[in-house]
Design a protein around this motif. Sequence first.
Motif, PDB file in Angstrom:
ATOM      1  N   LEU A   1      -6.105   7.983   9.022  1.00  0.00           N
ATOM      2  CA  LEU A   1      -5.609   9.413   9.027  1.00  0.00           C
ATOM      3  C   LEU A   1      -5.740   8.114  11.063  1.00  0.00           C
ATOM      4  N   GLN A   2      -5.857   7.114  10.442  1.00  0.00           N
ATOM      5  CA  GLN A   2      -5.572   6.181  12.158  1.00  0.00           C
ATOM      6  C   GLN A   2      -4.858   6.681  13.286  1.00  0.00           C
ATOM      7  N   THR A   3      -4.453   6.428  14.620  1.00  0.00           N
ATOM      8  CA  THR A   3      -4.399   6.610  15.449  1.00  0.00           C
ATOM      9  C   THR A   3      -3.039   5.247  15.437  1.00  0.00           C
ATOM     10  N   ALA A   4      -1.532   5.053  16.360  1.00  0.00           N
ATOM     11  CA  ALA A   4      -1.679   4.306  16.149  1.00  0.00           C
ATOM     12  C   ALA A   4      -1.942   3.362  16.650  1.00  0.00           C
ATOM     13  N   ASP A   5      -2.399   3.561  17.776  1.00  0.00           N
ATOM     14  CA  ASP A   5      -3.652   2.019  18.830  1.00  0.00           C
ATOM     15  C   ASP A   5      -4.764   2.329  17.903  1.00  0.00           C
ATOM     16  N   TYR A   6      -5.114   2.466  17.218  1.00  0.00           N
ATOM     17  CA  TYR A   6      -6.564   2.533  16.775  1.00  0.00           C
ATOM     18  C   TYR A   6      -6.058   1.333  15.681  1.00  0.00           C
TER      19      TYR A   6
ATOM     20  N   TRP B   1       0.714  -1.228   0.018  1.00  0.00           N
ATOM     21  CA  TRP B   1      -0.283  -0.083  -0.219  1.00  0.00           C
ATOM     22  C   TRP B   1       0.993   1.063  -0.054  1.00  0.00           C
ATOM     23  N   ASN B   2       2.080   1.370   1.014  1.00  0.00           N
ATOM     24  CA  ASN B   2       2.630   2.372   0.767  1.00  0.00           C
ATOM     25  C   ASN B   2       3.667   2.632  -0.747  1.00  0.00           C
ATOM     26  N   VAL B   3       4.064   1.369  -1.060  1.00  0.00           N
ATOM     27  CA  VAL B   3       3.951   1.877  -2.851  1.00  0.00           C
ATOM     28  C   VAL B   3       3.049   2.563  -3.386  1.00  0.00           C
ATOM     29  N   ALA B   4       1.492   1.986  -3.440  1.00  0.00           N
ATOM     30  CA  ALA B   4       1.360   2.607  -4.294  1.00  0.00           C
ATOM     31  C   ALA B   4       0.298   4.032  -3.658  1.00  0.00           C
ATOM     32  N   VAL B   5       0.674   4.330  -2.985  1.00  0.00           N
ATOM     33  CA  VAL B   5      -0.208   5.644  -1.725  1.00  0.00           C
ATOM     34  C   VAL B   5       0.960   6.723  -2.260  1.00  0.00           C
ATOM     35  N   ASP B   6       2.437   6.608  -2.569  1.00  0.00           N
ATOM     36  CA  ASP B   6       3.249   7.081  -2.222  1.00  0.00           C
ATOM     37  C   ASP B   6       3.973   7.536  -3.701  1.00  0.00           C
TER      38      ASP B   6
ATOM     39  N   VAL C   1       1.385  -1.244  12.348  1.00  0.00           N
ATOM     40  CA  VAL C   1       1.397  -0.341  12.680  1.00  0.00           C
ATOM     41  C   VAL C   1       2.270   0.671  12.202  1.00  0.00           C
ATOM     42  N   LEU C   2       3.526   0.879  12.380  1.00  0.00           N
ATOM     43  CA  LEU C   2       4.629   1.321  11.773  1.00  0.00           C
ATOM     44  C   LEU C   2       4.412   1.293  10.847  1.00  0.00           C
ATOM     45  N   SER C   3       4.292   0.570   9.706  1.00  0.00           N
ATOM     46  CA  SER C   3       4.257   0.509   8.222  1.00  0.00           C
ATOM     47  C   SER C   3       3.505   1.226   7.712  1.00  0.00           C
ATOM     48  N   ARG C   4       1.962   1.381   9.020  1.00  0.00           N
ATOM     49  CA  ARG C   4       0.357   2.405   8.158  1.00  0.00           C
ATOM     50  C   ARG C   4       1.138   3.692   8.603  1.00  0.00           C
ATOM     51  N   MET C   5       1.337   3.987   9.920  1.00  0.00           N
ATOM     52  CA  MET C   5       2.123   4.751  10.444  1.00  0.00           C
ATOM     53  C   MET C   5       3.215   5.857   9.363  1.00  0.00           C
ATOM     54  N   GLU C   6       3.753   4.899   9.011  1.00  0.00           N
ATOM     55  CA  GLU C   6       4.608   5.574   7.802  1.00  0.00           C
ATOM     56  C   GLU C   6       4.473   6.640   6.426  1.00  0.00           C
ATOM     57  N   ARG C   7       3.115   5.332   6.195  1.00  0.00           N
ATOM     58  CA  ARG C   7       2.361   6.247   5.185  1.00  0.00           C
ATOM     59  C   ARG C   7       1.831   7.693   5.575  1.00  0.00           C
ATOM     60  N   GLN C   8       1.495   7.857   6.820  1.00  0.00           N
ATOM     61  CA  GLN C   8       0.679   8.739   6.938  1.00  0.00           C
ATOM     62  C   GLN C   8       1.919  10.348   6.660  1.00  0.00           C
ATOM     63  N   LYS C   9       2.833   9.953   5.963  1.00  0.00           N
ATOM     64  CA  LYS C   9       3.680  10.950   6.354  1.00  0.00           C
ATOM     65  C   LYS C   9       2.835  11.834   5.183  1.00  0.00           C
ATOM     66  N   TRP C  10       2.575  10.760   3.997  1.00  0.00           N
ATOM     67  CA  TRP C  10       2.350  11.341   2.512  1.00  0.00           C
ATOM     68  C   TRP C  10       1.294  12.559   2.487  1.00  0.00           C
ATOM     69  N   LEU C  11       0.575  13.323   4.198  1.00  0.00           N
ATOM     70  CA  LEU C  11      -0.757  14.098   4.003  1.00  0.00           C
ATOM     71  C   LEU C  11       0.091  15.406   4.117  1.00  0.00           C
ATOM     72  N   TYR C  12       2.038  15.185   4.610  1.00  0.00           N
ATOM     73  CA  TYR C  12       2.773  16.292   4.862  1.00  0.00           C
ATOM     74  C   TYR C  12       3.730  16.934   4.273  1.00  0.00           C
ATOM     75  N   GLN C  13       2.643  16.643   2.740  1.00  0.00           N
ATOM     76  CA  GLN C  13       3.732  16.916   1.826  1.00  0.00           C
ATOM     77  C   GLN C  13       2.520  17.526   0.222  1.00  0.00           C
ATOM     78  N   GLY C  14       3.554  18.607   0.548  1.00  0.00           N
ATOM     79  CA  GLY C  14       2.953  19.458  -0.730  1.00  0.00           C
ATOM     80  C   GLY C  14       2.584  18.873  -2.438  1.00  0.00           C
ATOM     81  N   GLY C  15       1.127  19.338  -2.331  1.00  0.00           N
ATOM     82  CA  GLY C  15       0.639  18.847  -3.368  1.00  0.00           C
ATOM     83  C   GLY C  15      -0.231  17.676  -3.492  1.00  0.00           C
ATOM     84  N   ARG C  16      -0.306  17.485  -2.515  1.00  0.00           N
ATOM     85  CA  ARG C  16      -1.019  16.012  -2.046  1.00  0.00           C
ATOM     86  C   ARG C  16      -2.354  16.128  -1.992  1.00  0.00           C
TER      87      ARG C  16
ATOM     88  N   MET D   1      -7.067  20.504   7.653  1.00  0.00           N
ATOM     89  CA  MET D   1      -5.486  20.522   7.163  1.00  0.00           C
ATOM     90  C   MET D   1      -5.405  20.728   5.471  1.00  0.00           C
ATOM     91  N   ASP D   2      -4.611  21.148   4.938  1.00  0.00           N
ATOM     92  CA  ASP D   2      -4.383  21.430   4.055  1.00  0.00           C
ATOM     93  C   ASP D   2      -4.797  20.541   2.996  1.00  0.00           C
TER      94      ASP D   2
END
Length: 283
Positions: free
Chosen positions: A126-131, A104-109, A153-168, A202-203
């Motif tokens: 949009l999930q928290t790590a606990d959820y 999923w991370n590859v596809a989303v990126d 969980v670590l991999s899913r949290m890594e994917r969320q960095k996408w949300l903080y990149q411009g142009g997304r 969020m932008d």
Amino acid sequence: MSTDYQQAREALGARLRELRFSAPGGRLTGTQLAQRLGWPHSKVYKLEGGRQTATAADLRAWADAVGQSDTFEELNARLRGFESHIRSWRRQLAAGHRPVQDSWNVAVDQARVIHAWEEAVIPGMLQTADYARHIFLRYADLQGTLRDTDAAVLSRMERQKWLYQGGRRFHALVWEAALRTLVCPPSVLVGQLDRIAGQIGMDTVELGVVPLGASLRVPAANGFWVLDERLVITEDWHAELWLDDAETVALYLRIWRTLRESAVYGADAQNVINRARRALNKG
């Protein structure tokens, strides 16, 4: 969705039967072939009838046993073809949830714009790590698979960095039921609701909530994601589907836009989230 999967298995099974009938030494019965392979004869008929999915090793053994080893590449190409689109959970989760999350991370990126609809859970982005941890545990129990929960969980949290990149841009629609479903302890869900409430505005995120009392033009069915209007990822209990033909992608986008007509945004969405949170506090 299962119909596509079944049709693909049946087509492969028909080809296997054809090879059995056309064996160079003469047509083989199912029992004869099973004896050559050392399989129960029921496996031969299940594969030919599309009631069991072959592995690459099964296909290699079959091609050799019917004296047509050169057909293995063709058979395996058929298998890869439908499994690249229809990815059974049994196979995907054999090594745990982490490899699925990495895919999923590859596809989303690679995506710039994502449209998502979730009717029963908070979207993974949009999930928290606990959820997320509780979601993975529920599915590991259901499928009886390896518990690599922390890595997943670590991999899913890594994917969320996408949300903080411009142009997304992440266009998420969530049914109110997802805000209330206790797939985790109430305290974890409260934290999750606080998280998505804070993501409104969020932008890179446009979050819409479809209230339970909203009028729907289409039923609230399976969750799905559309990446850049080129790929749809959706799932059923048996498999995850990756669909990339233009007609299917257009259909899912049309469904998403139809569901969006029932959604509320901004302060109205905050009100629905706060209502769900208050209900948890009362409980």
